[in-house]
Motif scaffolding. Structure first.
Motif, PDB file in Angstrom:
ATOM      1  N   GLU A 132      -5.725   0.622 -17.962  1.00  0.00           N
ATOM      2  CA  GLU A 132      -6.406  -0.467 -18.706  1.00  0.00           C
ATOM      3  C   GLU A 132      -5.083  -1.274 -19.206  1.00  0.00           C
ATOM      4  O   GLU A 132      -3.951  -0.803 -19.374  1.00  0.00           O
ATOM      5  CB  GLU A 132      -6.772   0.225 -20.197  1.00  0.00           C
ATOM      6  CG  GLU A 132      -8.222   0.789 -19.669  1.00  0.00           C
ATOM      7  CD  GLU A 132      -8.732   1.434 -21.002  1.00  0.00           C
ATOM      8  OE1 GLU A 132      -9.342   0.605 -21.907  1.00  0.00           O
ATOM      9  OE2 GLU A 132      -8.750   2.535 -21.324  1.00  0.00           O
ATOM     10  N   THR A 134      -3.782  -4.469 -22.081  1.00  0.00           N
ATOM     11  CA  THR A 134      -3.898  -5.762 -23.136  1.00  0.00           C
ATOM     12  C   THR A 134      -2.637  -6.496 -23.474  1.00  0.00           C
ATOM     13  O   THR A 134      -1.752  -5.790 -23.222  1.00  0.00           O
ATOM     14  CB  THR A 134      -4.556  -4.996 -24.352  1.00  0.00           C
ATOM     15  OG1 THR A 134      -5.383  -5.911 -25.110  1.00  0.00           O
ATOM     16  CG2 THR A 134      -3.926  -4.156 -25.170  1.00  0.00           C
ATOM     17  N   THR A 136      -0.910  -8.165 -27.189  1.00  0.00           N
ATOM     18  CA  THR A 136      -1.086  -8.251 -28.761  1.00  0.00           C
ATOM     19  C   THR A 136       0.001  -9.157 -29.159  1.00  0.00           C
ATOM     20  O   THR A 136       0.912  -9.077 -28.633  1.00  0.00           O
ATOM     21  CB  THR A 136      -1.131  -7.090 -29.499  1.00  0.00           C
ATOM     22  OG1 THR A 136       0.166  -6.416 -29.250  1.00  0.00           O
ATOM     23  CG2 THR A 136      -2.041  -6.052 -28.729  1.00  0.00           C
ATOM     24  N   PRO A 142      -4.963  -8.002 -30.929  1.00  0.00           N
ATOM     25  CA  PRO A 142      -5.240  -8.427 -29.528  1.00  0.00           C
ATOM     26  C   PRO A 142      -5.283  -9.804 -29.399  1.00  0.00           C
ATOM     27  O   PRO A 142      -5.741 -10.590 -30.153  1.00  0.00           O
ATOM     28  CB  PRO A 142      -6.837  -7.757 -29.350  1.00  0.00           C
ATOM     29  CG  PRO A 142      -6.825  -6.568 -30.075  1.00  0.00           C
ATOM     30  CD  PRO A 142      -6.039  -7.042 -31.293  1.00  0.00           C
ATOM     31  N   HIS A 145      -7.580 -13.250 -23.427  1.00  0.00           N
ATOM     32  CA  HIS A 145      -7.163 -13.344 -22.006  1.00  0.00           C
ATOM     33  C   HIS A 145      -7.503 -14.780 -21.349  1.00  0.00           C
ATOM     34  O   HIS A 145      -8.503 -14.681 -20.383  1.00  0.00           O
ATOM     35  CB  HIS A 145      -7.941 -11.989 -21.298  1.00  0.00           C
ATOM     36  CG  HIS A 145      -7.221 -10.752 -21.746  1.00  0.00           C
ATOM     37  ND1 HIS A 145      -8.178  -9.654 -21.270  1.00  0.00           N
ATOM     38  CD2 HIS A 145      -6.533 -10.331 -22.608  1.00  0.00           C
ATOM     39  CE1 HIS A 145      -7.438  -8.607 -22.043  1.00  0.00           C
ATOM     40  NE2 HIS A 145      -6.577  -8.987 -22.688  1.00  0.00           N
ATOM     41  N   LYS A 154       0.571  -4.029 -23.071  1.00  0.00           N
ATOM     42  CA  LYS A 154       0.423  -2.661 -23.368  1.00  0.00           C
ATOM     43  C   LYS A 154      -0.737  -2.055 -22.317  1.00  0.00           C
ATOM     44  O   LYS A 154      -1.582  -2.989 -21.977  1.00  0.00           O
ATOM     45  CB  LYS A 154      -0.421  -2.481 -24.942  1.00  0.00           C
ATOM     46  CG  LYS A 154       0.758  -2.832 -25.945  1.00  0.00           C
ATOM     47  CD  LYS A 154      -0.041  -2.792 -27.320  1.00  0.00           C
ATOM     48  CE  LYS A 154       0.939  -3.415 -28.457  1.00  0.00           C
ATOM     49  NZ  LYS A 154       0.412  -3.192 -29.922  1.00  0.00           N
ATOM     50  N   TRP A 178      -2.163   3.589 -26.431  1.00  0.00           N
ATOM     51  CA  TRP A 178      -1.519   2.555 -25.679  1.00  0.00           C
ATOM     52  C   TRP A 178      -0.172   2.622 -25.631  1.00  0.00           C
ATOM     53  O   TRP A 178       0.226   3.139 -26.753  1.00  0.00           O
ATOM     54  CB  TRP A 178      -2.094   1.247 -26.476  1.00  0.00           C
ATOM     55  CG  TRP A 178      -3.269   0.587 -26.218  1.00  0.00           C
ATOM     56  CD1 TRP A 178      -4.108   0.365 -27.434  1.00  0.00           C
ATOM     57  CD2 TRP A 178      -3.821   0.043 -25.437  1.00  0.00           C
ATOM     58  NE1 TRP A 178      -5.305  -0.010 -26.678  1.00  0.00           N
ATOM     59  CE2 TRP A 178      -5.174  -0.422 -25.570  1.00  0.00           C
ATOM     60  CE3 TRP A 178      -3.579  -0.375 -24.081  1.00  0.00           C
ATOM     61  CZ2 TRP A 178      -6.133  -0.937 -24.671  1.00  0.00           C
ATOM     62  CZ3 TRP A 178      -4.335  -0.884 -23.113  1.00  0.00           C
ATOM     63  CH2 TRP A 178      -5.516  -1.140 -23.393  1.00  0.00           C
ATOM     64  N   PHE A 191      -8.344 -11.747 -15.120  1.00  0.00           N
ATOM     65  CA  PHE A 191      -7.605 -10.439 -15.412  1.00  0.00           C
ATOM     66  C   PHE A 191      -6.389 -10.317 -14.652  1.00  0.00           C
ATOM     67  O   PHE A 191      -5.929  -9.402 -14.457  1.00  0.00           O
ATOM     68  CB  PHE A 191      -8.408  -9.029 -15.360  1.00  0.00           C
ATOM     69  CG  PHE A 191      -8.113  -8.214 -16.478  1.00  0.00           C
ATOM     70  CD1 PHE A 191      -7.422  -7.330 -16.491  1.00  0.00           C
ATOM     71  CD2 PHE A 191      -8.956  -8.686 -17.698  1.00  0.00           C
ATOM     72  CE1 PHE A 191      -7.262  -6.362 -17.584  1.00  0.00           C
ATOM     73  CE2 PHE A 191      -8.837  -7.770 -18.747  1.00  0.00           C
ATOM     74  CZ  PHE A 191      -7.848  -6.776 -18.786  1.00  0.00           C
TER      75      PHE A 191
END
Length: 307
Positions: A132, A134, A136, A142, A145, A154, A178, A191
């Motif tokens: 996963e 992400t 921030t 957050p 995207h 992270k 995370w 992504f």
């Protein structure tokens, strides 16, 4: 991860040992019929320069995976256009055991304009199964995207490390699982993740952030430059300013004025490096990455000639 992945899939694995110069790699890959290879950009620059100078090549080679640091657009174009070798970016960390992302173009991008396709190829790619990801802001909020917002990268997953040996509390590990990678990145709607810089390598000039990776990759596109590194140097007015350190391509003598003019046509004025140093070589670590910590020490007192 390749020493594990190769035997798991019954794939022959060729290990070059310490001989990473272009001539040695070419000879080894030709002797062993290598079809896919992986390494850091500095290794492939040496291979590419050897091919250009000698006309040598590896006919069996079809794919080249780049990790460790960002791949210059000029390298992607040259390998694919002149030698028929597909370049794929990958990204990961020892703490991730080790693969995080791999860049494989989706089918819908295969017929996209070349410039758009190349830009996507230079990103680090999409997360592999089990990872996963992400981004921030500095408060931990957050970020979208959208391919534009840039923030702390992270990751988490079953084989992402949950702590460090004999370290009770690590700043890199958060309560919800995370892991802070130390990279600054964007993530687009498909992504695809793109590392814009290591947090410690970003240059803050007058309140604006400058990506050393972006400037390095741009410099690598200049025909007189074989290698490039960008670091921040102290500036009384702006806090920090970018210093470009280059290794000249064979037979070339790049100048400060020439390279600054080249940058001025391609980036905002405030991003143009204040000065250019031509070095015989860049300090390279055991993993083949440029040692920016050493460059910062070497040029800690550097001031542009005009100051």
């Amino acid at each position: 991860g390749l020493p594990y992945a190769a035997p798991l899939t019954g794939t022959k694995l060729v290990m070059p040992g310490p001989r990473l110069d272009g001539a040695s790699l070419t000879e080894l890959m030709n002797d062993e019929g290598v079809t896919m290879t992986a390494g850091v950009p500095t290794v492939w620059l040496g291979l590419l320069n050897h091919w250009k100078e000698t006309g040598d090549r590896v006919p069996s080679l079809r794919r080249l995976v780049v990790g460790g640091s960002a791949v210059p657009l000029s390298m992607v174009e040259t390998f694919e256009r002149d030698y028929g070798v597909e370049v794929r970016h990958a990204w990961g960390m020892t703490e991730m055991s080790p693969l995080g992302t791999l860049n494989v173009l989706p089918h819908k991008w295969r017929d996209a304009p070349e410039a758009d396709r190349r830009a996507l190829q230079c990103k680090q790619g999409r997360p592999v199964f089990g990872v996963e990801m992400t981004i921030t802001d500095e408060t931990g909020k957050p970020l979208p995207h959208d391919g534009r917002a840039s923030g702390d990268l992270k990751v988490r997953g079953p084989w992402v490390c949950s702590g460090y040996h004999k370290v009770d509390q690590s700043d890199a590990h958060e309560a919800d699982g995370w892991f802070r990678t130390g990279d600054v990145a964007t993530i687009d709607p498909d992504f695809f993740m793109n590392v814009t810089d290591r947090a410690k390598d970003l240059i803050k000039s007058g309140g604006e952030w400058i990506s050393s990776i972006d400037l390095e990759n741009l410099a690598m596109g200049h025909p007189a430059v074989a290698q490039a590194a960008v670091i921040g140097i102290a500036d009384e007015k702006w806090g920090e300013r970018p210093l470009l350190i280059v290794v000249a391509a064979p037979g070339e003598t790049p100048t400060r004025d020439e390279l600054q003019a080249y940058f001025a046509e391609r980036v905002a004025k405030w991003m143009v490096p204040d000065d250019v140093v031509v070095a015989e070589a860049l300090p390279i670590g055991a993993t083949g990455k440029v040692l920016k910590s050493k460059l910062r020490q070497q040029h800690a007192d550097h001031r542009p000639a005009s100051q």
